[in-house]
Design a protein around this motif. Structure first.
Motif, PDB file in Angstrom:
ATOM      1  N   GLN A 140      27.270 -91.486  60.742  1.00  0.00           N
ATOM      2  CA  GLN A 140      26.964 -92.863  61.094  1.00  0.00           C
ATOM      3  C   GLN A 140      27.839 -93.822  60.288  1.00  0.00           C
ATOM      4  OE1 GLN A 140      24.791 -93.617  63.651  1.00  0.00           O
ATOM      5  NE2 GLN A 140      24.886 -91.377  63.859  1.00  0.00           N
ATOM      6  N   PRO A 141      28.414 -94.842  60.929  1.00  0.00           N
ATOM      7  CA  PRO A 141      29.283 -95.777  60.197  1.00  0.00           C
ATOM      8  C   PRO A 141      28.543 -96.463  59.049  1.00  0.00           C
ATOM      9  CG  PRO A 141      29.498 -96.078  62.567  1.00  0.00           C
ATOM     10  CD  PRO A 141      28.327 -95.162  62.364  1.00  0.00           C
ATOM     11  N   ILE A 142      29.252 -96.665  57.946  1.00  0.00           N
ATOM     12  CA  ILE A 142      28.672 -97.368  56.804  1.00  0.00           C
ATOM     13  C   ILE A 142      29.567 -98.543  56.428  1.00  0.00           C
ATOM     14  CG2 ILE A 142      27.383 -95.415  55.869  1.00  0.00           C
ATOM     15  CD1 ILE A 142      29.684 -94.907  53.915  1.00  0.00           C
ATOM     16  N   ARG A 143      28.945 -99.572  55.827  1.00  0.00           N
ATOM     17  CA  ARG A 143      29.649-100.749  55.343  1.00  0.00           C
ATOM     18  C   ARG A 143      29.067-101.164  54.000  1.00  0.00           C
ATOM     19  NH1 ARG A 143      34.342-102.116  57.326  1.00  0.00           N
ATOM     20  NH2 ARG A 143      33.970-104.315  56.866  1.00  0.00           N
ATOM     21  N   VAL A 144      29.895-101.815  53.202  1.00  0.00           N
ATOM     22  CA  VAL A 144      29.401-102.337  51.936  1.00  0.00           C
ATOM     23  C   VAL A 144      28.364-103.435  52.203  1.00  0.00           C
ATOM     24  CG1 VAL A 144      31.509-101.785  50.676  1.00  0.00           C
ATOM     25  CG2 VAL A 144      31.273-104.033  51.759  1.00  0.00           C
ATOM     26  N   ARG A 145      27.563-103.701  51.211  1.00  0.00           N
ATOM     27  CA  ARG A 145      26.476-104.673  51.333  1.00  0.00           C
ATOM     28  C   ARG A 145      27.033-106.100  51.378  1.00  0.00           C
ATOM     29  NH1 ARG A 145      23.150-107.178  47.273  1.00  0.00           N
ATOM     30  NH2 ARG A 145      21.040-107.595  48.050  1.00  0.00           N
ATOM     31  N   PRO A 146      26.442-106.980  52.174  1.00  0.00           N
ATOM     32  CA  PRO A 146      26.868-108.384  52.191  1.00  0.00           C
ATOM     33  C   PRO A 146      26.294-109.149  50.992  1.00  0.00           C
ATOM     34  CG  PRO A 146      25.099-108.066  53.765  1.00  0.00           C
ATOM     35  CD  PRO A 146      25.429-106.703  53.221  1.00  0.00           C
ATOM     36  N   THR A 147      26.781-108.807  49.816  1.00  0.00           N
ATOM     37  CA  THR A 147      26.281-109.385  48.572  1.00  0.00           C
ATOM     38  C   THR A 147      26.445-110.901  48.585  1.00  0.00           C
ATOM     39  OG1 THR A 147      27.216-107.402  47.552  1.00  0.00           O
ATOM     40  CG2 THR A 147      26.350-109.101  46.064  1.00  0.00           C
ATOM     41  N   ARG A 148      25.413-111.615  48.132  1.00  0.00           N
ATOM     42  CA  ARG A 148      25.483-113.070  48.108  1.00  0.00           C
ATOM     43  C   ARG A 148      26.242-113.589  46.885  1.00  0.00           C
ATOM     44  NH1 ARG A 148      20.171-112.089  49.410  1.00  0.00           N
ATOM     45  NH2 ARG A 148      19.475-112.722  47.338  1.00  0.00           N
ATOM     46  N   GLY A 149      26.165-112.868  45.789  1.00  0.00           N
ATOM     47  CA  GLY A 149      26.834-113.304  44.572  1.00  0.00           C
ATOM     48  C   GLY A 149      26.396-112.479  43.386  1.00  0.00           C
ATOM     49  N   VAL A 150      26.775-112.912  42.207  1.00  0.00           N
ATOM     50  CA  VAL A 150      26.538-112.141  40.983  1.00  0.00           C
ATOM     51  C   VAL A 150      25.059-111.856  40.772  1.00  0.00           C
ATOM     52  CG1 VAL A 150      26.630-112.288  38.472  1.00  0.00           C
ATOM     53  CG2 VAL A 150      28.650-112.870  39.831  1.00  0.00           C
ATOM     54  N   THR A 151      24.207-112.856  40.925  1.00  0.00           N
ATOM     55  CA  THR A 151      22.789-112.661  40.630  1.00  0.00           C
ATOM     56  C   THR A 151      22.078-111.836  41.694  1.00  0.00           C
ATOM     57  OG1 THR A 151      22.265-114.798  41.649  1.00  0.00           O
ATOM     58  CG2 THR A 151      22.633-114.773  39.268  1.00  0.00           C
ATOM     59  N   ASP A 152      22.780-111.504  42.747  1.00  0.00           N
ATOM     60  CA  ASP A 152      22.258-110.639  43.805  1.00  0.00           C
ATOM     61  C   ASP A 152      22.827-109.228  43.699  1.00  0.00           C
ATOM     62  OD1 ASP A 152      20.976-110.017  46.343  1.00  0.00           O
ATOM     63  OD2 ASP A 152      22.946-110.193  47.274  1.00  0.00           O
ATOM     64  N   ALA A 153      23.639-108.977  42.667  1.00  0.00           N
ATOM     65  CA  ALA A 153      24.436-107.743  42.615  1.00  0.00           C
ATOM     66  C   ALA A 153      23.902-106.738  41.599  1.00  0.00           C
ATOM     67  CB  ALA A 153      25.878-108.083  42.276  1.00  0.00           C
ATOM     68  N   LEU A 154      23.928-105.469  41.994  1.00  0.00           N
ATOM     69  CA  LEU A 154      23.594-104.343  41.119  1.00  0.00           C
ATOM     70  C   LEU A 154      24.845-103.487  40.971  1.00  0.00           C
ATOM     71  CD1 LEU A 154      21.449-102.685  39.570  1.00  0.00           C
ATOM     72  CD2 LEU A 154      20.992-101.470  41.719  1.00  0.00           C
ATOM     73  N   VAL A 155      25.267-103.263  39.729  1.00  0.00           N
ATOM     74  CA  VAL A 155      26.512-102.553  39.436  1.00  0.00           C
ATOM     75  C   VAL A 155      26.206-101.289  38.640  1.00  0.00           C
ATOM     76  CG1 VAL A 155      28.728-102.686  38.217  1.00  0.00           C
ATOM     77  CG2 VAL A 155      27.853-104.682  39.457  1.00  0.00           C
ATOM     78  N   ASP A 156      26.795-100.174  39.041  1.00  0.00           N
ATOM     79  CA  ASP A 156      26.732 -98.936  38.267  1.00  0.00           C
ATOM     80  C   ASP A 156      27.833 -98.993  37.217  1.00  0.00           C
ATOM     81  OD1 ASP A 156      26.643 -96.315  37.295  1.00  0.00           O
ATOM     82  OD2 ASP A 156      26.254 -95.445  39.261  1.00  0.00           O
ATOM     83  N   ALA A 157      27.443 -99.047  35.948  1.00  0.00           N
ATOM     84  CA  ALA A 157      28.399 -99.119  34.842  1.00  0.00           C
ATOM     85  C   ALA A 157      28.484 -97.747  34.185  1.00  0.00           C
ATOM     86  CB  ALA A 157      27.968-100.177  33.822  1.00  0.00           C
ATOM     87  N   GLY A 158      29.418 -96.926  34.673  1.00  0.00           N
ATOM     88  CA  GLY A 158      29.546 -95.566  34.183  1.00  0.00           C
ATOM     89  C   GLY A 158      29.983 -95.519  32.731  1.00  0.00           C
ATOM     90  N   TYR A 159      29.498 -94.493  32.013  1.00  0.00           N
ATOM     91  CA  TYR A 159      29.832 -94.328  30.606  1.00  0.00           C
ATOM     92  C   TYR A 159      30.798 -93.162  30.428  1.00  0.00           C
ATOM     93  CZ  TYR A 159      29.492 -92.748  25.802  1.00  0.00           C
ATOM     94  OH  TYR A 159      29.805 -92.327  24.535  1.00  0.00           O
ATOM     95  N   SER A 160      31.835 -93.381  29.628  1.00  0.00           N
ATOM     96  CA  SER A 160      32.785 -92.317  29.316  1.00  0.00           C
ATOM     97  C   SER A 160      32.893 -92.153  27.811  1.00  0.00           C
ATOM     98  CB  SER A 160      34.177 -92.648  29.886  1.00  0.00           C
ATOM     99  OG  SER A 160      35.136 -91.720  29.401  1.00  0.00           O
ATOM    100  N   SER A 161      32.711 -90.924  27.346  1.00  0.00           N
ATOM    101  CA  SER A 161      32.868 -90.645  25.918  1.00  0.00           C
ATOM    102  C   SER A 161      34.338 -90.653  25.501  1.00  0.00           C
ATOM    103  CB  SER A 161      32.247 -89.282  25.576  1.00  0.00           C
ATOM    104  OG  SER A 161      32.893 -88.241  26.306  1.00  0.00           O
TER     105      SER A 161
END
Length: 265
Positions: A140-161
């Motif tokens: 099924q086709p996928i698309r990125v979310r229509p984010t409204r802005g920073v306060t609407d955004a969830l970011v995965d902040a990966g950790y690297s040793s």
């Protein structure tokens, strides 16, 4: 390389990803995933990683003996036609029986990634992208979310040793100061796939290898998002910083991690 050659490899990548996922799923459900060995601090390898690595290399050498192969467990080189593979991205999750891991397979040729597959075998979610043809999950086709802005955004902040802890703490601090919410889920491939299908809005990490991200980055691009130039300054073989997200948060995220836009040695 012509379109038919790429299409053949794209179809084969999906086939072997599903077969590799079946191996991972057997280990995961049997409990044998707990038999992990340390390669370094917070850097694990399991027997499943090694078995899947061997399986994928054997299948690719049989089908495309002229292509190069670069994997997390076996290494490789920078051939002009290159398969870039992580047998299990998110091994720490896998070893603890957390179903947030994936088989990641990318095909890279003539300076760009043409095919990417990220497969979560426990959830049976197959994320697929071919350059110029869009991205799908289970067909099924996928698309990125229509984010409204920073306060609407969830970011995965990966950790690297592989980068100082202070740098990661500073990165998270900048995210929070600018109004982002963040998570750290332990698999770059899955994180990028989740950006592509609209579950989260962005992904950032100070250092990753190409086997962690090439497939996922193509997913984000083909789903209408944007990504940093991971292969800049030798990133294909040496690793690089990663930044990806929805169009609405491109500039704010570039301020958070500006070196990812130009490549990070």
């Amino acid at each position: 390389m012509n379109s038919l050659d790429i299409a053949r490899r794209h179809a084969f990548a999906q086939e072997i990803a599903r077969d590799a996922g079946a191996i991972a799923r057997r280990y995961f459900h049997s409990g044998d995933a707990m038999g992990a060995m340390e390669k370094g601090a917070h850097d694990l390898v399991t027997q499943a990683d090694l078995d899947i690595d061997r399986f994928l290399i054997e299948r690719l050498r049989q089908e495309f003996p002229e292509d190069g192969i670069l994997t997390e467990e076996s290494g490789g080189d920078g051939a002009s036609r290159l398969w870039v593979i992580d047998p299990i991205d998110g091994t720490a999750n896998f070893a603890r029986r957390i179903p947030h891991f994936a088989v990641s397979i990318a095909f890279h040729t003539e300076g760009r990634t043409e095919s990417g597959v990220v497969y979560n075998p426990v959830l049976n979610e197959m994320f697929v992208a071919r350059r110029g043809f869009g991205a799908t999950c289970n067909g099924q086709p996928i698309r990125v979310r229509p984010t409204r802005g920073v306060t609407d955004a969830l970011v995965d902040a990966g950790y690297s040793s592989k980068r100082p802890l202070a740098d990661y703490v500073a990165l998270v601090g900048r995210l929070l100061e600018d109004g982002f919410a963040f998570v750290q889920n332990g698999s770059a491939a899955i994180g990028l796939a989740h950006v592509a299908c609209g579950r989260i809005d962005g992904y950032c990490e100070l250092f990753l290898h190409s086997w962690d991200v090439l497939a996922g980055l193509l997913l984000v691009e083909e789903a209408g998002g944007w990504v940093s130039d991971f292969t800049a300054r030798g990133g294909l073989l040496q690793g690089n910083a990663v930044l990806a997200g929805t169009p609405a948060i491109r500039q704010p995220l570039r301020r958070i991690l500006p070196m990812a836009g130009e490549g990070y040695p």
